[in-house]
Design an enzyme around this catalytic site. Sequence first.
Site, PDB file in Angstrom:
ATOM      1  N   GLY A 115     -10.014  -4.109 -13.851  1.00 17.30           N
ATOM      2  CA  GLY A 115     -10.350  -3.969 -12.435  1.00 17.30           C
ATOM      3  C   GLY A 115      -9.786  -2.658 -11.900  1.00 17.30           C
ATOM      4  N   HIS A 117     -25.443  22.613   1.705  1.00 14.64           N
ATOM      5  CA  HIS A 117     -25.570  22.993   0.300  1.00 14.64           C
ATOM      6  C   HIS A 117     -24.531  24.057  -0.041  1.00 14.64           C
ATOM      7  CE1 HIS A 117     -27.532  23.955  -3.495  1.00 14.64           C
ATOM      8  NE2 HIS A 117     -27.444  25.239  -3.176  1.00 14.64           N
ATOM      9  N   ASP A 166      -4.282  -9.411   2.388  1.00 17.96           N
ATOM     10  CA  ASP A 166      -4.383  -9.988   1.038  1.00 17.96           C
ATOM     11  C   ASP A 166      -4.161 -11.501   1.010  1.00 17.96           C
ATOM     12  OD1 ASP A 166      -4.816  -7.438   0.185  1.00 17.96           O
ATOM     13  OD2 ASP A 166      -3.115  -7.332  -1.190  1.00 17.96           O
ATOM     14  N   VAL A 200      -7.543 -12.449 -23.253  1.00 16.55           N
ATOM     15  CA  VAL A 200      -6.232 -12.309 -23.891  1.00 16.55           C
ATOM     16  C   VAL A 200      -5.740 -13.695 -24.272  1.00 16.55           C
ATOM     17  CG1 VAL A 200      -3.828 -11.651 -23.470  1.00 16.55           C
ATOM     18  CG2 VAL A 200      -5.695 -10.235 -22.578  1.00 16.55           C
ATOM     19  N   LYS A 235      -2.181   7.038  -5.907  1.00 12.74           N
ATOM     20  CA  LYS A 235      -3.075   8.191  -5.705  1.00 12.74           C
ATOM     21  C   LYS A 235      -2.325   9.505  -5.929  1.00 12.74           C
ATOM     22  CE  LYS A 235      -5.234   5.326  -5.636  1.00 12.74           C
ATOM     23  NZ  LYS A 235      -5.199   3.868  -5.552  1.00 12.74           N
ATOM     24  N   ILE A 254      -7.047  -1.647 -10.335  1.00 12.76           N
ATOM     25  CA  ILE A 254      -5.678  -1.195 -10.649  1.00 12.76           C
ATOM     26  C   ILE A 254      -5.591  -0.800 -12.126  1.00 12.76           C
ATOM     27  CG2 ILE A 254      -3.252  -1.931 -10.774  1.00 12.76           C
ATOM     28  CD1 ILE A 254      -3.747  -3.606  -8.251  1.00 12.76           C
ATOM     29  N   CYS A 306       0.830  -1.208   0.000  1.00 10.76           N
ATOM     30  CA  CYS A 306       0.000   0.000   0.000  1.00 10.76           C
ATOM     31  C   CYS A 306       0.865   1.259   0.000  1.00 10.76           C
ATOM     32  CB  CYS A 306      -0.930  -0.025   1.218  1.00 10.76           C
ATOM     33  SG  CYS A 306      -1.725   1.542   1.534  1.00 10.76           S
TER      34      CYS A 306
HETATM   35  P1  FAD Z   1       1.216  -6.160   1.850  1.00 11.66           P
HETATM   36  O1  FAD Z   1       0.961  -4.714   1.945  1.00 11.66           O
HETATM   37  O2  FAD Z   1       1.569  -6.724   0.521  1.00 11.66           O
HETATM   38  O3  FAD Z   1       2.374  -6.464   2.899  1.00 11.66           O
HETATM   39  C1  FAD Z   1       3.018  -7.687   2.986  1.00 11.66           C
HETATM   40  C2  FAD Z   1       4.412  -7.444   3.503  1.00 11.66           C
HETATM   41  O4  FAD Z   1       5.027  -8.697   3.785  1.00 11.66           O
HETATM   42  C3  FAD Z   1       5.315  -6.758   2.475  1.00 11.66           C
HETATM   43  O5  FAD Z   1       5.896  -5.616   3.050  1.00 11.66           O
HETATM   44  C4  FAD Z   1       6.350  -7.814   2.112  1.00 11.66           C
HETATM   45  O6  FAD Z   1       7.627  -7.262   1.839  1.00 11.66           O
HETATM   46  C5  FAD Z   1       6.372  -8.642   3.392  1.00 11.66           C
HETATM   47  N1  FAD Z   1       6.825 -10.015   3.190  1.00 11.66           N
HETATM   48  C6  FAD Z   1       6.326 -10.917   2.308  1.00 11.66           C
HETATM   49  N2  FAD Z   1       6.990 -12.073   2.436  1.00 11.66           N
HETATM   50  C7  FAD Z   1       7.916 -11.908   3.397  1.00 11.66           C
HETATM   51  C8  FAD Z   1       8.885 -12.735   3.971  1.00 11.66           C
HETATM   52  N3  FAD Z   1       9.076 -14.012   3.569  1.00 11.66           N
HETATM   53  N4  FAD Z   1       9.672 -12.235   4.951  1.00 11.66           N
HETATM   54  C9  FAD Z   1       9.520 -10.951   5.369  1.00 11.66           C
HETATM   55  N5  FAD Z   1       8.608 -10.121   4.848  1.00 11.66           N
HETATM   56  C10 FAD Z   1       7.807 -10.596   3.887  1.00 11.66           C
HETATM   57  N6  FAD Z   1      -5.864  -0.751  -1.466  1.00 11.66           N
HETATM   58  C11 FAD Z   1      -6.690   0.227  -1.019  1.00 11.66           C
HETATM   59  O7  FAD Z   1      -7.375   0.034  -0.008  1.00 11.66           O
HETATM   60  N7  FAD Z   1      -6.770   1.444  -1.652  1.00 11.66           N
HETATM   61  C12 FAD Z   1      -6.047   1.705  -2.762  1.00 11.66           C
HETATM   62  O8  FAD Z   1      -6.137   2.817  -3.301  1.00 11.66           O
HETATM   63  C13 FAD Z   1      -5.189   0.704  -3.265  1.00 11.66           C
HETATM   64  N8  FAD Z   1      -4.450   0.929  -4.377  1.00 11.66           N
HETATM   65  C14 FAD Z   1      -3.596  -0.038  -4.812  1.00 11.66           C
HETATM   66  C15 FAD Z   1      -2.849   0.208  -5.959  1.00 11.66           C
HETATM   67  C16 FAD Z   1      -1.963  -0.741  -6.422  1.00 11.66           C
HETATM   68  C17 FAD Z   1      -1.156  -0.462  -7.660  1.00 11.66           C
HETATM   69  C18 FAD Z   1      -1.797  -1.966  -5.714  1.00 11.66           C
HETATM   70  C19 FAD Z   1      -0.802  -2.996  -6.180  1.00 11.66           C
HETATM   71  C20 FAD Z   1      -2.539  -2.233  -4.581  1.00 11.66           C
HETATM   72  C21 FAD Z   1      -3.458  -1.275  -4.130  1.00 11.66           C
HETATM   73  N9  FAD Z   1      -4.250  -1.509  -3.004  1.00 11.66           N
HETATM   74  C22 FAD Z   1      -5.114  -0.538  -2.568  1.00 11.66           C
HETATM   75  C23 FAD Z   1      -4.218  -2.811  -2.295  1.00 11.66           C
HETATM   76  C24 FAD Z   1      -3.374  -2.734  -1.015  1.00 11.66           C
HETATM   77  O9  FAD Z   1      -2.085  -2.257  -1.320  1.00 11.66           O
HETATM   78  C25 FAD Z   1      -3.289  -4.104  -0.376  1.00 11.66           C
HETATM   79  O10 FAD Z   1      -4.598  -4.606  -0.178  1.00 11.66           O
HETATM   80  C26 FAD Z   1      -2.594  -4.057   0.965  1.00 11.66           C
HETATM   81  O11 FAD Z   1      -1.284  -3.574   0.820  1.00 11.66           O
HETATM   82  C27 FAD Z   1      -2.560  -5.459   1.587  1.00 11.66           C
HETATM   83  O12 FAD Z   1      -1.902  -5.405   2.815  1.00 11.66           O
HETATM   84  P2  FAD Z   1      -1.184  -6.700   3.392  1.00 11.66           P
HETATM   85  O13 FAD Z   1      -0.625  -6.285   4.710  1.00 11.66           O
HETATM   86  O14 FAD Z   1      -2.080  -7.863   3.343  1.00 11.66           O
HETATM   87  O15 FAD Z   1      -0.004  -7.026   2.365  1.00 11.66           O
END
Ligand code: FAD
Length: 465
Positions: A180, A442, A305, A235, A51, A182, A42
């Site tokens: 979607g 308003h 995620d 595709v 953003k 992204i 994020c």
């Molecule tokens: P992540 O943020 O992916 O964090 C996982 C972390 O685990 C990472 O830092 C990674 O380095 C670490 N990790 C993984 N494996 C290991 C390992 N073996 N050892 C140590 N560390 C590890 N969401 C919104 O709500 N609003 C938005 O506007 C939005 N825009 C987006 C735009 C894009 C281009 C993308 C790609 C995503 C967007 N998202 C948005 C989605 C959002 O970024 C994710 O839903 C969110 O980051 C998920 O959080 P998370 O903690 O599950 O995973």
Amino acid sequence: MVASYDVVILGAGSGGYACALRAAQLGLSVAMVEKDKIGGTCLHRGCIPTKALLHAAEVADAARNGSQLGVHVTVDKIDLAGIQDYAASVVNRIHSGLTGLVKAGDIAVVSGEGRLVSVDGKLAVRVADEDYVGDYLVLASGSFPRTLPGVEVDGDRVINSDHALKLGQLPSSAIVLGGGVIGVEFASAWRSLGVEVTVVEAMPHLVPTEDPAIGTALERAFRRRRIGIRTGVAVHSCQASGDAATVRLADGSELSDELVLMAVGRGPYTEGLGYAEAGVRLRRGFVDTDERLRASVPTTYALGDLVAGPQLAHRGFAHGIFVAEEIGHLTGRLSAAPLPVKDSDIPRVSYCDPEIATVGLSEEAARAAYGEVETLTYDLAGNGRSRILKTAGFVKLIRRSSGPVVGIHMIGSRVSELIGEAQLINGWEAHPSDVAPYVHPHPTQNEALGEAHLALAGKPLHSHG
Ligand code: FAD
């Protein structure tokens, strides 16, 4: 070496760090393992930099269209490096604030790649030759950009969203594979910055997980912006050669442009981390959890995620807080167990132009769930502020027959700012007659939400409800 904590978290993205902060507030000792930077997708590759890009795009459009309002401005140059510096400055400030919060919470941050292992019958996260054993383990390793069979992402002509945020220069033309959130956000930003864009989506409409009325309206708006759209076609393959990339579609047609962006969704990051070996059950790659986010092995949770459902940062935050409070409850620090996070209550926003903001059920899903429903569409043409902003769009409400509102779907410039009220209406299961008496200022776009509820309560003002 073995170090022991109450809670060990693998991954410091939105879900992981939210869990760490809340667990620390509850007096739990916490170690958080991160191989890259605190803040995860994020902050560094997702929500925040995209953003910032979209805001720069909006400024370019505002300048370009200024003459329609009597303000004559010319856009001399789109400086992509300048936009990237601006985005980086936003990211860096947030990162430093977040690092400060984590430090103040006395959370042990372990830098390195972690892997789930079993140590004396207990699960631990191993980083290099150190094992971090937790009474509770939280899997928060997030997701990665997916690709399609027949498409090789080379990072040059065929890229994913990570590459798209680091481009050396803007292409003159691009194909976005995937309509979607992204995909439509990049398509929108690039178009505003002068790129010729075509979006390809296999489903019948753009933003296919939304109510089809939203997809249809977005397609109309994108066509007006001269964004090409190919929906309902998959595709077949993609070939990069020289200074172009060619996409072959399943109907035999071909598109050729300077760049192809793969935006077909994100997969859970669960492979190669020792999850399956440790007995953590996976389903279609996602960690299989129950509604309390418990994985299939004891005292182990998964969030964000990694768990099938909407992949959104605020869902990750909510999951993180939930898991921390669950552990707080189980260890006697909180008297009440927290309520599980319901995917159906999570608001969804796409920050393309026009913006999309929705919460609750689509019309089809509401009919499937409740049988009879009533709907009302309030056209933003009746809203003064939207006229001033020169935006088209609507607010669509769905209620159970004579019952509460179960879906709110909005499209138009800046409607993201209306989602807070919409989410309360949906979450509190308000009836239109509960919302109707609240006076909306308003001229705001919030009035559109108020007027839609007035109309559905049977007393329309600036609409034909
Ligand atoms: P992540 O943020 O992916 O964090 C996982 C972390 O685990 C990472 O830092 C990674 O380095 C670490 N990790 C993984 N494996 C290991 C390992 N073996 N050892 C140590 N560390 C590890 N969401 C919104 O709500 N609003 C938005 O506007 C939005 N825009 C987006 C735009 C894009 C281009 C993308 C790609 C995503 C967007 N998202 C948005 C989605 C959002 O970024 C994710 O839903 C969110 O980051 C998920 O959080 P998370 O903690 O599950 O995973």
